[in-house]
Design a protein around this motif. Structure first.
Motif, PDB file in Angstrom:
ATOM      1  N   GLY A 341      15.902 -72.025  25.186  1.00 22.97           N
ATOM      2  CA  GLY A 341      15.806 -70.817  25.981  1.00 22.97           C
ATOM      3  C   GLY A 341      15.819 -71.114  27.468  1.00 22.97           C
ATOM      4  O   GLY A 341      15.805 -72.274  27.898  1.00 22.97           O
ATOM      5  N   PHE A 342      15.855 -70.053  28.261  1.00 18.68           N
ATOM      6  CA  PHE A 342      15.913 -70.153  29.718  1.00 18.68           C
ATOM      7  C   PHE A 342      15.207 -68.932  30.275  1.00 18.68           C
ATOM      8  O   PHE A 342      15.653 -67.803  30.060  1.00 18.68           O
ATOM      9  CB  PHE A 342      17.380 -70.192  30.169  1.00 18.68           C
ATOM     10  N   ILE A 343      14.089 -69.140  30.966  1.00 19.34           N
ATOM     11  CA  ILE A 343      13.364 -68.015  31.535  1.00 19.34           C
ATOM     12  C   ILE A 343      12.781 -68.416  32.882  1.00 19.34           C
ATOM     13  O   ILE A 343      12.177 -69.479  33.023  1.00 19.34           O
ATOM     14  CB  ILE A 343      12.262 -67.522  30.573  1.00 19.34           C
ATOM     15  N   ALA A 344      13.000 -67.576  33.893  1.00 22.31           N
ATOM     16  CA  ALA A 344      12.521 -67.852  35.247  1.00 22.31           C
ATOM     17  C   ALA A 344      12.665 -66.600  36.092  1.00 22.31           C
ATOM     18  O   ALA A 344      13.526 -65.751  35.834  1.00 22.31           O
ATOM     19  CB  ALA A 344      13.315 -68.995  35.877  1.00 22.31           C
ATOM     20  N   PRO A 345      11.832 -66.457  37.140  1.00 22.38           N
ATOM     21  CA  PRO A 345      11.960 -65.306  38.037  1.00 22.38           C
ATOM     22  C   PRO A 345      13.126 -65.478  39.009  1.00 22.38           C
ATOM     23  O   PRO A 345      13.338 -66.556  39.564  1.00 22.38           O
ATOM     24  CB  PRO A 345      10.615 -65.290  38.784  1.00 22.38           C
ATOM     25  N   PHE A 346      13.878 -64.406  39.200  1.00 15.09           N
ATOM     26  CA  PHE A 346      14.960 -64.361  40.178  1.00 15.09           C
ATOM     27  C   PHE A 346      14.619 -63.273  41.186  1.00 15.09           C
ATOM     28  O   PHE A 346      14.324 -62.138  40.814  1.00 15.09           O
ATOM     29  CB  PHE A 346      16.280 -64.048  39.482  1.00 15.09           C
ATOM     30  N   LEU A 395       2.889 -59.493  51.706  1.00 17.17           N
ATOM     31  CA  LEU A 395       4.288 -59.364  51.340  1.00 17.17           C
ATOM     32  C   LEU A 395       4.448 -59.215  49.833  1.00 17.17           C
ATOM     33  O   LEU A 395       3.702 -59.803  49.045  1.00 17.17           O
ATOM     34  CB  LEU A 395       5.075 -60.580  51.819  1.00 17.17           C
ATOM     35  N   ALA A 396       5.447 -58.427  49.452  1.00 19.69           N
ATOM     36  CA  ALA A 396       5.763 -58.212  48.042  1.00 19.69           C
ATOM     37  C   ALA A 396       7.248 -58.473  47.825  1.00 19.69           C
ATOM     38  O   ALA A 396       8.050 -58.376  48.751  1.00 19.69           O
ATOM     39  CB  ALA A 396       5.407 -56.793  47.629  1.00 19.69           C
ATOM     40  N   TYR A 397       7.607 -58.810  46.610  1.00 21.51           N
ATOM     41  CA  TYR A 397       9.035 -59.004  46.302  1.00 21.51           C
ATOM     42  C   TYR A 397       9.337 -58.414  44.932  1.00 21.51           C
ATOM     43  O   TYR A 397       8.444 -58.223  44.101  1.00 21.51           O
ATOM     44  CB  TYR A 397       9.419 -60.480  46.340  1.00 21.51           C
ATOM     45  N   THR A 398      10.599 -58.112  44.708  1.00 19.88           N
ATOM     46  CA  THR A 398      11.055 -57.594  43.429  1.00 19.88           C
ATOM     47  C   THR A 398      11.548 -58.755  42.576  1.00 19.88           C
ATOM     48  O   THR A 398      12.417 -59.511  42.993  1.00 19.88           O
ATOM     49  CB  THR A 398      12.192 -56.573  43.621  1.00 19.88           C
ATOM     50  N   ASN A 399      10.987 -58.881  41.385  1.00 21.60           N
ATOM     51  CA  ASN A 399      11.282 -59.994  40.495  1.00 21.60           C
ATOM     52  C   ASN A 399      12.142 -59.495  39.338  1.00 21.60           C
ATOM     53  O   ASN A 399      11.714 -58.659  38.546  1.00 21.60           O
ATOM     54  CB  ASN A 399       9.971 -60.591  39.978  1.00 21.60           C
TER      55      ASN A 399
END
Length: 853
Positions: A341-346, A395-399
């Motif tokens: 599998g492959f899972i990570a935040p972009f 600060l916030a970001y969209t994941n």
């Protein structure tokens, strides 16, 4: 005077390793160097380095620790002409060679082999980069690379070259065991290997590693865990051998996708407030576990700690037998079961920079609606983290979570070959190659979350509207983001179910002209049968859809692109009532009955050829020239290039299913008493048909590159040697079917110069030195605006023999802690703004001890 011969014993070509020895030893072995045989991408039986009309290099297994590698790709960076971007962590690297483009990820034109057979038939499978499925450990005898040349005719889908990781086979009795750990990062690793003889004609080798820890960057959890076991046994005959081998890899490593990076100006970059992308990650223990949906709408519990999950079980054999004095037959076979599998935040949502938590909340509330009714945000918005009011200035970001399951990338491969040679110098070799590559992968719903931009402990954010909205049942709703931070549970879901069968006959004819000149011509005809389909849950539009067929859309479909309510526990207890999708504002459909289907049902073929010759100037020097035209089947990414496939899965007139690489090479080789030098001029023309998932862009292009590749070593004394390589490349985009504005530009991430320089001091007990790996500046995108400045990465190693059998060592990777990005989603940005980029690892130090027996 020396005559050519291609039928030689398989010696070990240690160009780098010999350079590391004292000068006196090098002189004593000079004749051995001239006779050593390369076996990668050349006619069956091999050829000496001076004879071969190709550019080839080798790194000895004993040197691997010196390079201070944190991944296999960091070893490949030491090879001449090879551009290895190792910013993805323990896998997910991008590899190319000699100005051949890296339009997206993986290794499209340069194949990676283990013991002469490909790890994967295609090196740029979506989420299946080849380096995900291999590991460098002490079982490696050497790493050979061939750039260009006959690689295009002696292996399928490798017109740029081949990197071949060759295993030890136990001809020499002995082994080693050792442990190592990070000095400034959390990892513990143990390695072992041993080989020897059972009888006079049977020898074996076994080895592997196990590791555990957080990894080079801070993840907040055990990001690296697993290991590998390899074994082989060889029965020698008077006229050949039979070797059986097996490999089992079960390993998990964190991977790093583009994340926030500060544009400092002057083509340099750095950490954003609260987050350093070179040493930290946006993964965290607080955001580790979540609920999502698979491609069929079923709820699934997932964990970010799975990262790149690599499971490989492979077995195979090699067989060689001389039928008479002139004719030899060989066969290589391997069956690999590959899954994981492959899972990570972009990171997403950087239009003009990252906003504060308060600004993000106001923006979301203003655009949200329930059943077409907008939320009343007049009373403001409350942001919650762990149920407590958040600091609105943070600060916030969209994941956007990349969440892919690799069900099957299994490869069945067999290469049957022969070689025939007479006493007059005529040699004919050839064979039949067969492979079957499965690509069965599913991308779970592209879940979008709002999180704090915090490198030590990123957390989910929940926003509450202080006014009221009304759902479809007339009830008041005050949650703007539900499920502890989920912006939407269903943005994209794809499912690939493909199979590619390759059948390739090939032949090479070589002959001597006098005593100093040799020519060869080779050809390969690849026939590819592509079958299968891709289910595309894209695009539902703005109309809610009844996904489970119960006659009602239910409470989980919205119109504004924002989910207002979601109870993960309820989903798991009663998944049939969830509808498993939220269709609004371009949100994708997660059900096969509604999904668009891209059929794949075509046959494609390509003929590759290569012509070359070598002239021996002296017994220690030669010149060569070669022209090659090789093809590469496009594989799964062709399903993402619009207009390339008809509804029935056949090819349209826009593509023949292959991209080709044409290369001209002219080279010089010399091995002297205390120095060696290898120089190659190359001209490369590359076709590119490619698709990029993150941007949705497709590329139908042509590139051209000219360059010079230099490799050599110089022994200043018995104890001090300098070795290295440098490659100059002048590359440009010469044609683009969809974007004429980039024609004439330099391809993304292509520097004018890349180099490796290794000064080393050795005495009876000590070996210490530096590995300097550098690059001149390069554009990060094809629009040729944003640049990464020139840099030098300094790796240092110190090995000390405590006793004859016991060695202690320390190595440091990126000693000066350079902040270098290899890629960026943005091609332009203002100073002081944030971009989404992948930097190389910051400084890391490792200590270990090895016992040889």
């Amino acid at each position: 005077m020396k005559k050519y011969s291609t039928a030689r014993s398989l010696c070990v070509p240690f160009t780098f390793a010999l350079a590391a020895l004292p000068a006196a030893v090098v002189q004593a072995q000079e004749q051995t160097v001239l006779e050593e045989v390369i076996v990668t991408g050349v006619p069956a039986g091999g050829a000496t380095k001076l004879e071969a009309s190709v550019s080839v290099s080798s790194v000895g297994g004993d040197e691997l620790i010196d390079f201070a590698p944190r991944s296999a790709a960091e070893l490949f960076r030491a090879l001449p002409g090879v551009r290895a971007e190792s910013s993805g962590g323990g896998g997910n690297a991008n590899l190319t060679v000699r100005g051949i483009p890296l339009a997206t990820g993986g290794s499209k034109y340069m194949q990676i082999h283990e013991d002469g057979l490909p790890v994967l038939e295609y090196g740029d499978i979506n989420f299946g980069n080849t380096d995900n499925w291999l590991r460098a450990d002490w079982t490696i005898a050497r790493i050979e690379s061939i750039r260009g040349g006959s690689a295009s005719t002696f292996a399928s889908n490798s017109p740029g070259g081949i990197i071949n990781m060759i295993s030890k086979t136990g001809e020499e009795e002995g082994g080693s065991i050792g442990v190592s750990m990070g000095l400034d990062y959390d990892e513990f690793r143990t390695d072992f290997e041993y080989g020897g003889s059972l009888t006079d004609t049977i020898h074996y080798h076994v080895g592997g590693f196990f590791r555990d820890g957080e990894g080079v960057r801070d993840t907040g959890y055990n990001g690296e865990n697993g290991g590998q076991l390899k074994a082989n046994i060889t029965k020698e005959f008077e006229d050949g051998y039979l070797r059986l081998y097996a490999k089992h890899l079960d390993d998990r490593v964190a991977t790093y996708l583009p994340s926030p990076v500060l544009v400092e100006g002057g083509d340099s970059y750095g950490a954003v407030p609260g987050y350093d992308a070179s040493s930290q990650t946006l993964q965290s223990q607080q955001t580790n576990n979540f609920t999502t949906f698979d491609q069929f709408g079923n709820p699934v519990r997932r964990s970010l700690a799975d990262g790149i999950e690599s499971k490989v079980s492979a077995f195979g054999f090699e067989f060689e037998k001389s039928l008479n004095d002139q004719l030899t037959v060989r066969n290589k076979f391997r069956q690999s079961d590959i899954s994981g599998g492959f899972i990570a935040p972009f990171t997403d949502g950087f239009a003009g920079g990252t906003a504060s938590i308060a600004d993000k909340g106001a923006e979301l509330c203003a655009s949200a609606s329930v059943a077409g009714v907008g939320l009343d945000c007049s009373g403001g918005v409350t942001a919650l983290i762990d149920g407590q009011p958040a600091d609105g200035d943070q600060l916030a970001y969209t994941n956007l979570l990349f969440d892919t399951k690799i069900h099957d990338l299994g490869l069945f491969v067999n290469d049957l070959s022969f070689s025939w040679e007479n006493t007059s110098g005529l040699a004919i070799s050839g064979g039949l190659y067969y492979s079957k590559q499965a690509i069965k992968t599913s991308w779970n719903s592209w879940q979008t979350r709002m999180q704090t931009l915090d490198g030590s402990n990123s957390r989910n954010i929940t926003y509450l509207a202080n006014g009221a909205g009304i759902d479809e049942n007339g009830n008041a709703v005050d949650v703007v983001l539900a499920d502890n931070g989920a912006l939407t549970q269903s943005f994209l879901a794809w499912n690939w179910d493909l199979e590619y069968t390759t059948f390739a006959p090939y032949i090479n004819v070589g002959f001597d002209v006098g005593e100093r000149m040799r020519f060869d011509v080779s050809a390969r005809h690849d026939e590819v049968e592509a079958r299968g389909q891709r289910l595309d849950g894209c695009c539902g539009g703005n109309t809610p859809i009844d996904l489970n067929g119960d006659g009602s859309v239910g409470q989980f479909a919205v119109d504004g692109g924002v989910i207002t309510r979601l109870d993960s526990d309820a989903l798991l207890e009663n998944p049939g009532a969830t509808s498993a999708g939220f269709i609004a504002g371009g949100v994708r459909v997660l059900n096969s009955s509604n999904a668009a289907t891209t059929n794949v049902n075509y046959d494609a073929d390509n003929t590759s050829y290569s012509v070359g010759g070598t002239f021996l100037l002296t017994d220690a020097s030669s010149v060569f020239a070669r022209y090659s035209d090789g093809g590469r089947a496009i594989a799964d990414r062709l399903t993402q290039v619009g207009g390339s496939l008809r509804p029935d899965g056949s090819l349209t007139s826009t593509t023949d299913g292959f991209d080709n690489v044409q290369q001209l090479e002219i080279g010089y080789k010399h091995v002297g008493e205390n120095w060696s030098a290898f120089a190659t001029f190359f001209n490369t023309i590359t076709e590119e048909t490619q698709a990029e998932l993150t941007s949705g862009l497709t590329f139908v292009r042509e590139y051209e590159a000219n360059g010079i590749e230099l490799e050599g070593d110089f022994n200043f004394s018995d104890s001090f040697v300098v070795r290295g390589n440098i490659t100059w490349t002048d590359a440009e985009i010469t044609d683009d079917a969809t974007n004429a504005a980039v024609v004439g530009n330099t391809p993304r991430r292509q520097a004018d110069f890349i180099y490796t320089l290794i000064p080393e001091y050795r005495n009876a007990r000590l070996a210490t030195g530096l590995v300097l790996q550098g690059s001149t500046d390069y554009y990060v995108q094809d629009n040729n605006d944003l640049k990464q400045e020139a840099y030098v990465l300094v790796n240092a190693f110190f090995n000390y023999d405590v006793t004859q059998d016991l060695t202690a060592y320390v190595n440091v990777n990126n000693l000066t802690d350079e902040f270098v990005i290899t890629e960026s989603e943005e091609g332009s940005a203002a100073v002081g703004s944030f971009i989404r980029a992948r930097p190389l690892n910051g400084r890391s130090a490792n200590i270990g001890i090895t016992y040889r027996f």
